[in-house]
Design an enzyme around this catalytic site. Structure first.
Site, PDB file in Angstrom:
ATOM      1  N   HIS A 299      -1.881   7.148   7.469  1.00 45.76           N
ATOM      2  CA  HIS A 299      -0.954   8.070   6.788  1.00 45.76           C
ATOM      3  C   HIS A 299      -1.651   9.378   6.424  1.00 45.76           C
ATOM      4  CE1 HIS A 299       2.877   6.096   6.269  1.00 45.76           C
ATOM      5  NE2 HIS A 299       2.336   4.996   5.779  1.00 45.76           N
TER       6      HIS A 299
ATOM      7  N   GLY B  74       0.830  -1.198   0.000  1.00 41.78           N
ATOM      8  CA  GLY B  74       0.000   0.000   0.000  1.00 41.78           C
ATOM      9  C   GLY B  74       0.862   1.244   0.000  1.00 41.78           C
TER      10      GLY B  74
ATOM     11  N   HIS C 255      -3.669   1.048   7.983  1.00 40.84           N
ATOM     12  CA  HIS C 255      -2.312   1.626   7.959  1.00 40.84           C
ATOM     13  C   HIS C 255      -2.263   2.830   7.010  1.00 40.84           C
ATOM     14  CE1 HIS C 255       2.261   1.021   7.759  1.00 40.84           C
ATOM     15  NE2 HIS C 255       2.033   1.856   6.766  1.00 40.84           N
TER      16      HIS C 255
ATOM     17  N   LEU D 200       6.938   1.552   3.897  1.00 46.19           N
ATOM     18  CA  LEU D 200       7.927   1.979   2.903  1.00 46.19           C
ATOM     19  C   LEU D 200       8.615   3.281   3.321  1.00 46.19           C
ATOM     20  CD1 LEU D 200       6.001   1.248  -0.419  1.00 46.19           C
ATOM     21  CD2 LEU D 200       7.842  -0.104   0.600  1.00 46.19           C
TER      22      LEU D 200
HETATM   23 ZN    ZN Z   1       3.210   3.162   5.671  1.00 44.30          ZN
END
Ligand code: ZN
Length: 156
Positions: A133, A45, A129, A88
């Site tokens: 963000h 994602g 998740h 990431l």
């Molecule tokens: Zn993340």
């Protein structure tokens, strides 16, 4: 086009992202670029703030095809499960994060149409998740047992 992924310490990762008012061509192109960026980085994602844009756009693929969420909002959730997560934007770090087991999510699709998604398990986790963000929240804010991969910090 592969975009540059912002990492921990970037201010934008801590900003609350703005709703998208119109799903126009530039949003579509951005979603395509985000998918390309996510695939290249082997992520499941990616949220727009991670590539430097403070708008509420998320792309996800857990191996079942791409999902694009514009202005996603969890409308209901159930259950609770703890599992390992990584991000990431925080390379080489993982931790155990409690998440709802199942979620219902309202959003717009890439054509600007309302879509309702019901997800459970890993997909539900990724959705939560990524929506975090959009609110400037990183998984390490919620995680316990945080592990930093030594190889990664030594520039493998
Ligand atoms: Zn993340």
């Amino acid at each position: 086009m592969v975009l540059r992924i912002r990492t921990e310490g970037s201010e934008i990762l801590r900003k609350k992202a703005r709703p998208i008012t119109t799903v126009n061509r530039s949003i579509k192109r951005l979603a395509e670029d985000m998918l390309e960026t996510m695939y290249k980085a082997r992520g499941a994602g990616l949220a727009a703030p991670q590539i430097g844009r403070d708008i509420r756009l998320v792309v996800i693929d857990i191996g079942e095809g791409p999902i694009i969420l514009v202005n996603p909002k969890v409308t209901s959730s159930a259950g609770s499960v703890v599992d390992v997560e990584a991000c990431l934007s925080i390379p080489g770090v993982s931790g155990k994060v409690p998440r709802a087991e199942r979620v219902c999510v309202d959003s717009l699709d890439i054509d600007g149409k309302m879509q309702l998604l019901e997800a459970e398990g890993f997909l539900a986790r990724v959705i939560q998740h990524e929506i975090d963000h959009l609110d400037g929240v990183l998984f390490i804010d919620r995680a316990t047992d945080i592990v930093r991969d030594k190889d990664e910090s030594e520039q493998r």
